[in-house]
Design a protein around this motif. Structure first.
Motif, mmCIF file in Angstrom:
data_model
loop_
_atom_site.group_PDB
_atom_site.id
_atom_site.type_symbol
_atom_site.label_atom_id
_atom_site.label_comp_id
_atom_site.label_asym_id
_atom_site.label_seq_id
_atom_site.Cartn_x
_atom_site.Cartn_y
_atom_site.Cartn_z
ATOM 1 N N ARG A 248 0.823 -1.207 0.000
ATOM 2 C CA ARG A 248 0.000 0.000 0.000
ATOM 3 C C ARG A 248 0.858 1.259 0.000
ATOM 4 N NH1 ARG A 248 -5.315 -0.712 -1.422
ATOM 5 N NH2 ARG A 248 -5.715 -2.915 -1.042
ATOM 6 N N ASP A 249 1.857 1.315 0.856
ATOM 7 C CA ASP A 249 2.694 2.504 1.027
ATOM 8 C C ASP A 249 3.992 2.314 0.245
ATOM 9 O OD1 ASP A 249 3.822 4.870 1.902
ATOM 10 O OD2 ASP A 249 4.471 4.053 3.819
ATOM 11 N N GLY A 250 3.880 2.489 -1.070
ATOM 12 C CA GLY A 250 5.096 2.354 -1.870
ATOM 13 C C GLY A 250 4.820 1.832 -3.263
ATOM 14 N N LEU A 251 4.094 0.711 -3.353
ATOM 15 C CA LEU A 251 3.834 0.140 -4.671
ATOM 16 C C LEU A 251 2.537 0.674 -5.280
ATOM 17 C CD1 LEU A 251 6.114 -1.796 -3.726
ATOM 18 C CD2 LEU A 251 4.963 -3.580 -5.027
ATOM 19 N N LEU A 252 1.466 0.730 -4.472
ATOM 20 C CA LEU A 252 0.181 1.187 -4.989
ATOM 21 C C LEU A 252 -0.083 2.654 -4.676
ATOM 22 C CD1 LEU A 252 -2.086 -1.874 -4.100
ATOM 23 C CD2 LEU A 252 -0.881 -1.405 -6.229
ATOM 24 N N GLU A 253 0.583 3.191 -3.682
ATOM 25 C CA GLU A 253 0.398 4.585 -3.309
ATOM 26 C C GLU A 253 1.760 5.235 -3.109
ATOM 27 O OE1 GLU A 253 -2.066 4.641 0.152
ATOM 28 O OE2 GLU A 253 -3.718 3.548 -0.810
ATOM 29 N N ALA A 254 1.777 6.572 -3.143
ATOM 30 C CA ALA A 254 3.025 7.307 -2.968
ATOM 31 C C ALA A 254 3.569 7.110 -1.560
ATOM 32 C CB ALA A 254 2.804 8.790 -3.253
ATOM 33 N N ARG A 255 4.877 7.240 -1.429
ATOM 34 C CA ARG A 255 5.548 7.068 -0.143
ATOM 35 C C ARG A 255 6.405 8.300 0.135
ATOM 36 N NH1 ARG A 255 7.380 3.963 3.783
ATOM 37 N NH2 ARG A 255 9.596 3.902 4.312
ATOM 38 N N THR A 256 6.268 8.859 1.337
ATOM 39 C CA THR A 256 7.065 10.022 1.727
ATOM 40 C C THR A 256 8.178 9.586 2.667
ATOM 41 O OG1 THR A 256 5.160 11.499 1.499
ATOM 42 C CG2 THR A 256 7.024 12.299 2.793
ATOM 43 N N VAL A 257 9.427 9.863 2.279
ATOM 44 C CA VAL A 257 10.598 9.466 3.056
ATOM 45 C C VAL A 257 11.492 10.682 3.258
ATOM 46 C CG1 VAL A 257 12.488 7.825 3.272
ATOM 47 C CG2 VAL A 257 10.506 7.232 1.875
ATOM 48 N N GLY A 258 11.656 11.109 4.529
ATOM 49 C CA GLY A 258 12.557 12.221 4.820
ATOM 50 C C GLY A 258 12.261 13.472 4.022
ATOM 51 N N GLY A 259 11.006 13.794 3.836
ATOM 52 C CA GLY A 259 10.641 14.992 3.093
ATOM 53 C C GLY A 259 10.571 14.799 1.587
ATOM 54 N N THR A 260 10.957 13.641 1.087
ATOM 55 C CA THR A 260 10.896 13.347 -0.350
ATOM 56 C C THR A 260 9.693 12.451 -0.633
ATOM 57 O OG1 THR A 260 13.295 13.494 -0.577
ATOM 58 C CG2 THR A 260 12.099 12.318 -2.304
ATOM 59 N N THR A 261 8.863 12.867 -1.545
ATOM 60 C CA THR A 261 7.706 12.062 -1.936
ATOM 61 C C THR A 261 8.081 11.187 -3.126
ATOM 62 O OG1 THR A 261 6.138 13.717 -1.143
ATOM 63 C CG2 THR A 261 5.316 12.095 -2.721
ATOM 64 N N VAL A 262 7.982 9.887 -2.926
ATOM 65 C CA VAL A 262 8.319 8.918 -3.966
ATOM 66 C C VAL A 262 7.014 8.442 -4.600
ATOM 67 C CG1 VAL A 262 9.496 6.743 -4.485
ATOM 68 C CG2 VAL A 262 10.347 8.218 -2.637
#
Length: 447
Positions: A248-262
């Motif tokens: 859910r958090d990465g493959l199907l939806e965007a993931r925010t890491v350290g201020g960077t939205t992946v």
């Protein structure tokens, strides 16, 4: 009466599941119980995991629905309704399967009772008339008890089953929102795309030479197995994996890491429309493997009821998300080859050097059991979808060996593969890609 009760109890366990096919799916319908509580959920078996339904059933016996054959396509979630539109085809067929099961259960209960009572009559040398009367009374009572249990006490079960029009109707999962368009540059020359978590990102190994902000946030490495695959296949490979990613958090939806939205990895996959293969390494974060490992290191023992229940809940939720991911992968344009990567065993046969970290050989065995169950779900889901699996071989290279393929506690990403371990994963994926594509397991087309 005792023989009749025993016969019904045995019939519940002996009656074969009834096969129900609809919308490209094959369901084996049976029952669970008897239950002490009058109202409760049924059971959906998905990739070997028992998932409680969100719809409730009344009575001592409740439906158990095992997805045996799955067509990963629109049919999975959008079953065709009958012309009137009031009753879903899937619900009607499930209700018919329930009645067939109840009928077979009654017949088997009667047969078991007859066999037992005939044996009693022979052993006691009863007169023929008495033996016939005993057998008839027992068969009638066993049949009545079975019918009461499955048809009378559970009389609302067919009505509940008829109300089900999709898998989401059983498990209460909302359909996934549409993926956004890709944000990165086009990669038309890419031959293979890697999706996944920190294992696929190569966390803890040498950094990329000219990393982007997204590469740094996701801890992508120059020693990730994608880099080795690129050399082995002599074709460009795009690594979209990101540390900490879940389905859910990465493959199907965007993931925010350290201020960077992946962006969602499955969305970015569309940057490579010419890719003929996709590898997926996912699941450890979904079942909170790191938290389980930390819990085991701080507790006198792991594998107690509380830990088992926690892992069961995580694995059940992962199974549902995994089904959604498999459906999305099966619908990719161009139908690229998909390889699901199973997880390696970081401990191996020896764990004697991990005492200072709180991992005893017994704890390592428990963690290895959890890992095996996760791999079983990954494997069964891939087989159901007709995808390949790759199992990295770390035999003889666990943490406590002279040449470990796994990073130790003092390194940057403990329990993650070293550069050599990443090469072992690449070789496993390469072997899987060289094998013929498997057919979906147990799929059937609805009549």
């Amino acid at each position: 009466m005792a023989v009749s009760v025993l016969s019904v109890w045995l019939a519940v366990r002996l009656t074969p599941p009834q096969r129900v096919s609809v919308g490209g799916q094959t369901v084996h319908l049976s029952v669970t119980g008897p239950w002490g509580h009058w109202t409760g959920p049924g059971t959906l078996v998905l990739f070997g995991q028992d998932v409680p339904t969100t719809v409730a059933f009344h009575g001592p016996l409740r439906p158990r629905l095992s997805l045996a054959g799955i067509t990963f396509g629109p049919e999975l979630d959008q079953f065709v309704r009958e012309p009137g539109g009031s009753t879903a085809e899937v619900g009607r067929r499930l209700a018919e399967g329930w009645f067939r099961y109840a009928l077979w259960q009654t017949v088997i209960a009667a047969g078991v009772a007859l066999a037992i009572l005939v044996a009693v009559a022979v052993l006691r040398r009863l007169p023929v008339r008495s033996a016939v009367a005993l057998a008839c009374a027992g068969v009638a009572l066993a049949s009545g008890l079975s019918a009461v249990g499955s048809l009378v006490l559970a009389q609302d079960t067919p009505k509940v089953l008829r109300s089900i029009d999709s898998l989401e109707g059983l498990v209460g999962r909302a359909p996934q929102v549409p993926l956004p368009p890709p944000e990165g540059p086009a990669a038309g020359d890419v031959h293979l795309v890697v999706l996944g978590d920190s294992t696929a990102a190569g966390a803890g190994n040498a950094p990329l030479g000219d990393p982007t902000a997204e590469d740094r946030a996701c801890r992508r490495s120059a020693d990730a197995f994608s880099e080795y695959l690129e050399r082995l296949r002599e074709r460009p490979v795009l690594n979209l994996a990101c540390s900490g990613a879940t389905i859910r958090d990465g493959l199907l939806e965007a993931r925010t890491v350290g201020g960077t939205t992946v962006p969602p990895q499955l969305s970015e996959l569309r940057r490579a429309p010419g890719a003929s293969a996709v590898t997926v390494s996912i699941g450890a974060n979904d079942v909170r493997w790191a938290a389980l490992t930390r819990l085991c290191t701080t507790q006198p023992q792991c594998g107690d009821r509380a830990t088992d229940a926690f892992f069961d809940a995580q694995l059940t939720r992962f199974s549902l998300d995994y089904r959604e991911l498999l459906r999305r992968l099966a619908a990719l344009l161009g139908s690229p080859r998909v390889v699901v990567t199973e997880y390696y065993d970081p401990f191996g046969e020896r764990a004697d050097c991990l005492g200072e970290e709180g991992i005893t050989p017994d704890k390592a065995r428990v963690l290895r059991t959890y890992l095996a169950r996760l791999n079983a779900v990954l494997r069964e889901g891939a087989e159901a979808a007709g995808f390949s699996t790759a199992r990295p071989d770390f035999t003889g290279h666990g943490l406590c060996t002279g040449q470990p393929y796994v990073q130790g506690s003092a390194e940057r990403a403990p329990l993650h593969p070293t550069a050599t371990g990443q090469l072992a994963i690449a070789l496993a994926v390469q072997r899987a890609l060289l094998q013929p594509s498997p057919a979906p397991a147990g799929t059937h087309t609805a009549p």
